[in-house]
Every structure is written in C-alpha cells, then in structure tokens.
Design a protein around this motif. Structure first.
Motif, mmCIF file in Angstrom:
data_model
loop_
_atom_site.group_PDB
_atom_site.id
_atom_site.type_symbol
_atom_site.label_atom_id
_atom_site.label_comp_id
_atom_site.label_asym_id
_atom_site.label_seq_id
_atom_site.Cartn_x
_atom_site.Cartn_y
_atom_site.Cartn_z
ATOM 1 N N SER A 1 54.872 56.014 73.408
ATOM 2 C CA SER A 1 56.037 55.249 72.959
ATOM 3 C C SER A 1 56.650 55.878 71.702
ATOM 4 O O SER A 1 57.871 55.862 71.523
ATOM 5 N N TYR A 2 55.823 56.471 70.838
ATOM 6 C CA TYR A 2 56.343 57.153 69.651
ATOM 7 C C TYR A 2 57.143 58.393 70.060
ATOM 8 O O TYR A 2 58.239 58.636 69.532
ATOM 9 N N ALA A 3 56.602 59.137 71.008
ATOM 10 C CA ALA A 3 57.307 60.338 71.474
ATOM 11 C C ALA A 3 58.654 59.961 72.097
ATOM 12 O O ALA A 3 59.666 60.646 71.876
ATOM 13 N N ALA A 4 58.684 58.883 72.851
ATOM 14 C CA ALA A 4 59.942 58.431 73.456
ATOM 15 C C ALA A 4 60.934 57.997 72.377
ATOM 16 O O ALA A 4 62.136 58.273 72.475
ATOM 17 N N VAL B 1 61.047 59.112 69.233
ATOM 18 C CA VAL B 1 61.507 60.315 68.529
ATOM 19 C C VAL B 1 62.530 61.061 69.376
ATOM 20 O O VAL B 1 63.540 61.552 68.874
ATOM 21 N N GLN B 2 62.264 61.138 70.660
ATOM 22 C CA GLN B 2 63.162 61.869 71.561
ATOM 23 C C GLN B 2 64.538 61.193 71.644
ATOM 24 O O GLN B 2 65.555 61.854 71.759
ATOM 25 N N SER B 3 64.570 59.852 71.551
ATOM 26 C CA SER B 3 65.847 59.155 71.615
ATOM 27 C C SER B 3 66.480 59.005 70.228
ATOM 28 O O SER B 3 67.457 58.305 70.069
ATOM 29 N N ARG B 4 65.887 59.659 69.240
ATOM 30 C CA ARG B 4 66.400 59.700 67.873
ATOM 31 C C ARG B 4 66.628 58.305 67.283
ATOM 32 O O ARG B 4 67.749 57.841 67.131
ATOM 33 N N TYR C 1 59.043 51.998 68.792
ATOM 34 C CA TYR C 1 57.794 52.352 69.487
ATOM 35 C C TYR C 1 56.751 51.274 69.254
ATOM 36 O O TYR C 1 56.886 50.433 68.375
#
Length: 177
Positions: free
Chosen positions: A138-141, A143-146, A150
């Motif tokens: 959820s953190y990676a998602a 970060v990816q969506s700026r 999460y």
C-alpha cells in the motif's frame, strides 16, 4: 473449558456420602486423573476409605495407563520430571516403573509441544509477513500515485510477532524438561 482442581473439590464436597461412593464405584477410568484424585481425597477425608489414609491416585495400585495419563497431565501443569517421579513413587510405583512410564511420556510430550510451537511460529510468521506485505504494497502504491494514502497493518504484524514469540518460548520450555 478446563476445570480446576479447586472447582472439582468444591463440587465433590457438596456430594452426599452415597453420591460420592457411587462416583467412586465408577472407577478411575471414568475420570481424568485430577478428578479421581479429588474424589479419593474426599472419600478419605470423610472416612469412607479407611483402608488408605492418603488415597493418591487410586485406592488400588496405580496402573500403567493411569500413570501415563497422570504424567501427561502433570507435564501440562508444568511440573518437573523429578516432581512427577516423586509423585508416582508416592503412589506405589518402583523406580524402574517410573522410568518406564516417564521416559516415553516425556518424549511424546516434548514432540507434541515442539509441533505446537512450530505451528505457532509458522502462523506468527505468516501474520507478521502478511501484515508487512500489505503495508509495503500500500505504501508503494501511494508513492507511485504521488501522494496517495497507505495502510500500516500494525495489528497483524504485532499479532504475528507475539504468536512467533509464544512458539519460541513453548519450544524452549519443551527442550528444557
């Protein structure tokens, strides 16, 4: 639901002499070892078993099956090998019989405890790992969506760590006996 010895004592103290004698006549195989001990102690206290002042496990010589059940129960209660041996000696077993009963029972108990510990540790690792995986994903998602949100699944991770620790402690206690 696990009944304590004290609860059993209170229960059998309320029995009439006749009811207590009837319970005793069913024989020790009808009861868990701790219940049988309480019944025979109460019978002795009331003078219903005058032939034996300290009833121990039974009013008759202890059988191998009863000794095995008692050893397993005493191990579960946390008693040491020496204490169990002393208890069996008090109930009329010879040192050779005690070793014959305690040795296999202790090995069987250790194996069961280590298996239980392994299950706890595996489940704990799965909970902690799953919680960590969800948190990282959820953190990676986010970060990816700026700037997204999460989830930190600290409950699952904490539960897993506690379970894993319980398993480690259980395995350690089993090996120390």
């Amino acid at each position: 639901m696990d009944v304590t010895v004290e609860q059993l004592r209170r229960q059998y103290e309320r029995f009439s002499d006749e009811a207590l004698i009837e319970a005793h006549e069913l024989g020790e195989s009808a009861y868990l070892p701790r219940a049988w001990v309480v019944i025979t102690e109460e019978m002795a206290r009331r003078g219903l078993m005058p032939e034996r002042a300290d009833p121990g496990i039974s009013s008759e010589p202890i059988t191998s099956e009863t000794a095995q059940r008692l050893v397993n129960e005493l191990l579960e209660a946390g008693l040491s090998r020496a204490t169990i041996g002393s208890r069996l000696r008090d109930d009329g077993l010879t040192d050779a019989d005690i070793e014959r009963v305690i040795g296999p029972a202790l090995e069987q108990w250790r194996a069961a405890q280590e298996q239980r510990a392994g299950v706890l540790m595996r489940r704990g690792a799965m909970w902690a790992g799953g919680g960590l995986l969800i948190t990282v994903a959820s953190y990676a998602a986010a970060v990816q969506s700026r700037g997204g949100t999460y989830i930190i699944t600290w409950g699952a991770m904490l539960f897993g760590v506690v379970r894993f620790a319980e398993g480690l402690l259980l395995a350690q206690r089993a090996r120390q006996r």
